[in-house]
Design an enzyme around this catalytic site. Structure first.
Site, PDB file in Angstrom:
ATOM      1  N   GLU A  75      38.814  79.318  48.031  1.00 21.56           N
ATOM      2  CA  GLU A  75      39.354  77.960  47.979  1.00 21.56           C
ATOM      3  C   GLU A  75      38.447  77.058  47.156  1.00 21.56           C
ATOM      4  O   GLU A  75      38.928  76.285  46.305  1.00 21.56           O
ATOM      5  CB  GLU A  75      39.514  77.394  49.387  1.00 21.56           C
ATOM      6  N   TRP A  97      46.712  76.820  52.352  1.00 21.67           N
ATOM      7  CA  TRP A  97      47.378  75.615  51.870  1.00 21.67           C
ATOM      8  C   TRP A  97      48.900  75.754  51.864  1.00 21.67           C
ATOM      9  O   TRP A  97      49.608  74.848  51.404  1.00 21.67           O
ATOM     10  CB  TRP A  97      46.898  75.266  50.461  1.00 21.67           C
ATOM     11  N   TYR A 139      42.253  67.896  45.802  1.00 24.09           N
ATOM     12  CA  TYR A 139      40.815  68.001  45.513  1.00 24.09           C
ATOM     13  C   TYR A 139      40.469  68.393  44.082  1.00 24.09           C
ATOM     14  O   TYR A 139      39.719  67.689  43.406  1.00 24.09           O
ATOM     15  CB  TYR A 139      40.179  69.015  46.458  1.00 24.09           C
ATOM     16  N   CYS A 200      40.279  65.217  53.149  1.00 24.98           N
ATOM     17  CA  CYS A 200      39.562  65.088  54.421  1.00 24.98           C
ATOM     18  C   CYS A 200      38.061  65.063  54.145  1.00 24.98           C
ATOM     19  O   CYS A 200      37.366  64.139  54.545  1.00 24.98           O
ATOM     20  CB  CYS A 200      39.926  66.233  55.358  1.00 24.98           C
ATOM     21  N   ARG A 220      36.471  62.069  56.376  1.00 25.70           N
ATOM     22  CA  ARG A 220      37.221  61.008  57.055  1.00 25.70           C
ATOM     23  C   ARG A 220      37.934  61.532  58.299  1.00 25.70           C
ATOM     24  O   ARG A 220      38.132  60.808  59.276  1.00 25.70           O
ATOM     25  CB  ARG A 220      38.252  60.388  56.114  1.00 25.70           C
ATOM     26  N   ASP A 223      39.338  68.470  61.758  1.00 29.39           N
ATOM     27  CA  ASP A 223      39.813  69.399  62.781  1.00 29.39           C
ATOM     28  C   ASP A 223      38.640  70.335  63.089  1.00 29.39           C
ATOM     29  O   ASP A 223      38.351  71.258  62.336  1.00 29.39           O
ATOM     30  CB  ASP A 223      41.023  70.159  62.226  1.00 29.39           C
TER      31      ASP A 223
END
Length: 318
Positions: A75, A97, A139, A200, A220, A223
């Protein structure tokens, strides 16, 4: 529910992973229970911190359950290409994703396709992948192709050349290591609504001291059960890669979480993992012959001394 929390009950009380497990325990026992965007519900704390020393190849790779570090690495390498379509990921067997474009496809077509069939079509059908596999400017786009605009002189603007933040970061650390502007940013306010999921892990800052590269990641939303083990590995790996490219030793990696949460339907995972004791000290070696931050491949990374306990599965909230 009996959890391993007192220091006296810990076989290795100084193990790096206890801070992660302690965070999980605090959230589960004292977090504020909240309604959330997904409808699942969470327990949440705000403004949490973790700190890891990456000296001597150490990595914050969680041992109390298996973390698929190769998937997380694929990733990260995908981010560095600037790609935003899931096709290159699913071609490598990485489906982390896939849930977002799959949900969009089901919503917009009313076709209740299975995830496996959706992935197969993404792989086999280039046009289908182009239409349904793109995540928007997530990203990778922001990291290596942040949009810019140039004044034309008549009160208007034209689209300029994309800004490669990663390349600028590496160059800046080489030329001005003690600068205070070594920042990688993913939170592009103008494009948030076009993203399948806003960033995130959003802001990375780098700092040089005594020949070591330190970093701080501001996240921000986190999980903790499913996402954070990946986030810790990926951020530390990026720090290690950049350090290798600018001739510095890896230093301290600091993580700061905003809304730091556990989903209510992750109860089985949380309770099982909090009964386990961390063990082992994973180390990473990186191929020192790679001289370009964008030229790494999975084969350039080797993990040592990683013998994790069994995987614990839980549903992803989309």
């Amino acid at each position: 529910m009996a959890f391993i929390t007192p220091a006296a009950d810990r076989t290795a009380p100084d193990h790096f992973e206890w801070q992660y497990l302690d965070l999980m325990h605090r959230i589960w026992t004292a977090g504020d229970e909240r309604h959330d965007r997904t409808g699942v519900g969470t327990r949440s704390l705000f403004g949490e911190t973790l700190r890891f020393d990456l000296a001597d190849g150490a990595m914050p790779l969680i041992t109390t359950k298996r973390v698929f570090w190769k998937t997380a690495t694929r990733e990260l390498l995908w981010f560095l290409t600037g790609e935003t379509n899931i096709r290159p990921l699913v071609q490598q067997g990485v489906a982390i994703w896939t849930d977002w474009p799959l949900a969009r496809y089901r919503r917009e077509t009313a076709h209740d396709i299975t995830k496996d069939d959706f992935v197969s079509r993404i792989i086999d059908d280039v046009e289908f992948a182009r239409r349904w596999g793109d995540l928007g400017p997530v990203y990778g786009r922001q990291w290596v192709n942040w949009p810019s605009f140039v004044a034309t002189g008549d009160g208007l603007y034209r689209k300029g050349e994309g800004i490669n933040q990663i390349a600028k970061l590496v160059e800046g650390l080489r030329k001005d290591p003690y600068g205070r502007r070594h920042i990688l940013e993913g939170w592009n306010v103008a494009e948030l609504d076009a993203m399948a999921l806003p960033p995130c892990h959003k802001t990375y800052q780098f700092h040089v001291a005594a020949g070591r590269l330190n970093s701080l990641l501001s996240q921000r939303s986190c999980d903790v059960a499913l996402g954070l083990p990946f986030n810790l590995w990926s951020a530390a790996l990026l720090q290690r890669m950049i350090a290798a490219q600018v001739g510095l030793k890896p230093g301290i990696f600091m993580w700061v979480g905003g809304d730091t949460h556990l989903y209510l339907n992750h109860d089985r995972l949380v309770e099982e993992q909090l009964r386990r004791q961390p063990d082992g000290h994973p180390r990473l070696t990186i191929n020192s012959e790679v001289d370009d931050i964008f030229a790494y491949s999975l084969q350039d990374f080797t993990v040592h001394d990683y013998a994790p306990q069994p995987q614990i599965t839980a549903p992803v909230a989309v």
